[in-house]
Design an enzyme around this catalytic site. Structure first.
Site, PDB file in Angstrom:
ATOM      1  N   GLN A  33       0.820  -1.237  -0.064  1.00 25.89           N
ATOM      2  CA  GLN A  33      -0.130   0.033   0.044  1.00 25.89           C
ATOM      3  C   GLN A  33       0.908   1.075   0.210  1.00 25.89           C
ATOM      4  OE1 GLN A  33      -3.302  -0.717   2.142  1.00 25.89           O
ATOM      5  NE2 GLN A  33      -4.167   1.191   2.550  1.00 25.89           N
TER       6      GLN A  33
ATOM      7  N   SER B 257       3.843  -6.392   2.670  1.00 25.43           N
ATOM      8  CA  SER B 257       2.497  -6.660   3.315  1.00 25.43           C
ATOM      9  C   SER B 257       1.658  -7.121   2.339  1.00 25.43           C
ATOM     10  CB  SER B 257       2.054  -4.970   4.001  1.00 25.43           C
ATOM     11  OG  SER B 257       1.104  -5.145   4.353  1.00 25.43           O
ATOM     12  N   LEU B 258       0.602  -6.427   1.712  1.00 26.47           N
ATOM     13  CA  LEU B 258      -0.205  -7.128   0.975  1.00 26.47           C
ATOM     14  C   LEU B 258       0.609  -7.871  -0.275  1.00 26.47           C
ATOM     15  CD1 LEU B 258      -0.988  -5.629  -1.824  1.00 26.47           C
ATOM     16  CD2 LEU B 258      -1.569  -3.923  -0.649  1.00 26.47           C
TER      17      LEU B 258
ATOM     18  N   ARG C 142      -9.431  -8.857   3.432  1.00 23.76           N
ATOM     19  CA  ARG C 142      -8.171  -8.451   4.342  1.00 23.76           C
ATOM     20  C   ARG C 142      -8.450  -6.790   4.475  1.00 23.76           C
ATOM     21  NH1 ARG C 142      -2.788  -6.490   3.748  1.00 23.76           N
ATOM     22  NH2 ARG C 142      -1.393  -7.327   5.086  1.00 23.76           N
TER      23      ARG C 142
ATOM     24  N   HIS D 128      -0.478  -3.755  11.051  1.00 20.91           N
ATOM     25  CA  HIS D 128       0.629  -4.287  11.752  1.00 20.91           C
ATOM     26  C   HIS D 128       0.861  -3.953  13.092  1.00 20.91           C
ATOM     27  CE1 HIS D 128       1.546  -5.951   7.825  1.00 20.91           C
ATOM     28  NE2 HIS D 128       1.472  -4.637   7.182  1.00 20.91           N
TER      29      HIS D 128
ATOM     30  N   GLN E 186       1.162 -11.970   9.850  1.00 20.54           N
ATOM     31  CA  GLN E 186       1.492 -10.759   9.489  1.00 20.54           C
ATOM     32  C   GLN E 186       0.570  -9.688   9.745  1.00 20.54           C
ATOM     33  OE1 GLN E 186       0.492  -9.517   5.691  1.00 20.54           O
ATOM     34  NE2 GLN E 186       1.964  -9.883   4.695  1.00 20.54           N
TER      35      GLN E 186
END
Length: 319
Positions: free
Chosen positions: A10, A95-96, A120, A206, A255
């Protein structure tokens, strides 16, 4: 020469990303169409001609960035007549982007990856009421200093912050309750940070505040068919390569609340005999980070058709 493909997270999104691939390659168009179908939503219209506010909604951003990266992956595979996972040593994503890496490595289907990322994004947004959480980028301090400051800024389980992203030397992100983030911004500036900037995000990603989202993702991943990855994935939370589908699922759940250890993940690549890292998808954020993490690694990117020939030549040299 060993090559690792990395996929953005992101913040790398932009209106019009991937449009040149969509207009020029049937394989790329098929990816966007399949994602639209999986989500029962014209996400491609938002990506190509929507407004920025629409695209930056977390539930749109996450599958959108994945779709752009996978459109490039599928196009290159079609042009070369080979799967990318057969030409690369490892894959990783920020991340993603770790979901994108798993899609590219055939752990999940494209449709399932799109659905997982949509959920998500929604789950992360639902996890914390708007205004309760926040994130800040802290520039100019190293990880040990920021870890110490998060402890000073955290007063209780209901008023805490943690290091969410260890992106590169001197570039970290803290996440947590807004009150604690306000305190760490002040502490960071008092303790020598060059800058401490509140991030324009809608939730404290996170961090422990994301536990409700982690529970939702655990249920969703349990219901999703997964194969063992065709190429090892460097996991965000462990920085270690993983192939087994069950372990991949567990790490993706962890995660959601765990730290993105990107600096450490990329620093391990030389130990794994990786010489070249290629960022596949929108933007060049990760390429810039690698240059700060390990100047000894050759880093490049492919996000437009203009980058395609050089990328294919690089992969050809690996065959």
């Amino acid at each position: 020469m060993a090559i690792t493909l990395i996929f953005p997270g992101q913040g790398s999104q932009a209106i019009g990303m991937g449009l040149d691939f969509y207009n020029s390659f049937a394989t790329a168009k098929a990816v966007f169409d399949e994602v639209d179908d999986a989500l029962n939503q014209k996400l491609s219209k938002i990506i190509f001609e929507g407004d920025t506010d629409q695209l930056t909604l977390t539930e749109n951003t996450q599958p959108a960035l994945m779709a752009v990266s996978m459109a490039i992956v599928r196009t290159v595979e079609h042009e070369m007549g080979k799967s990318l996972h057969s030409l690369t040593a490892y894959m990783a994503g920020h991340s993603l982007g770790e979901y994108t890496a798993n899609c590219a490595a055939s752990t999940f289907t494209l449709k399932d990856t799109a659905r997982l990322l949509k959920l998500r994004g929604q789950a992360m947004q639902r996890a914390v009421p708007v205004g309760k959480g926040a994130m800040t980028a802290i520039l100019g301090l190293e990880i040990e200093a920021v870890e110490s400051l998060t402890k000073q800024a955290s007063l209780s389980e209901d008023d805490l912050c943690v290091v969410a992203n260890d992106n590169s030397p001197g570039q970290l992100v803290a996440s947590g309750h807004k009150t604690a983030i306000d305190r760490i911004i002040e502490l960071a500036l008092k303790n020598g940070a060059k800058r401490a900037l509140p991030l324009p995000v809608s939730a404290p990603f996170h961090s422990p505040l994301m536990q409700p989202a982690a529970c939702e993702m655990a249920d969703a991943l349990a219901d999703t068919i997964a194969q063992h990855a065709k190429v090892p994935i460097i996991a965000n939370v462990t920085t270690a390569p993983v192939l087994a589908s069950g372990e991949i699922k567990s790490l993706l759940i962890e995660q959601v609340t765990g730290r993105v250890r990107w600096r450490e993940s990329m620093a391990t690549l030389q130990d794994l005999s990786v010489t070249h890292v290629v960022e596949v998808g929108s933007g060049k954020v990760l390429t810039g980070l690698i240059k700060r993490i390990d100047p000894g690694l050759t880093a490049s990117f492919v996000n437009t058709i203009a980058d395609l020939d050089a990328f294919i030549k690089l992969l050809d040299s690996k065959k």
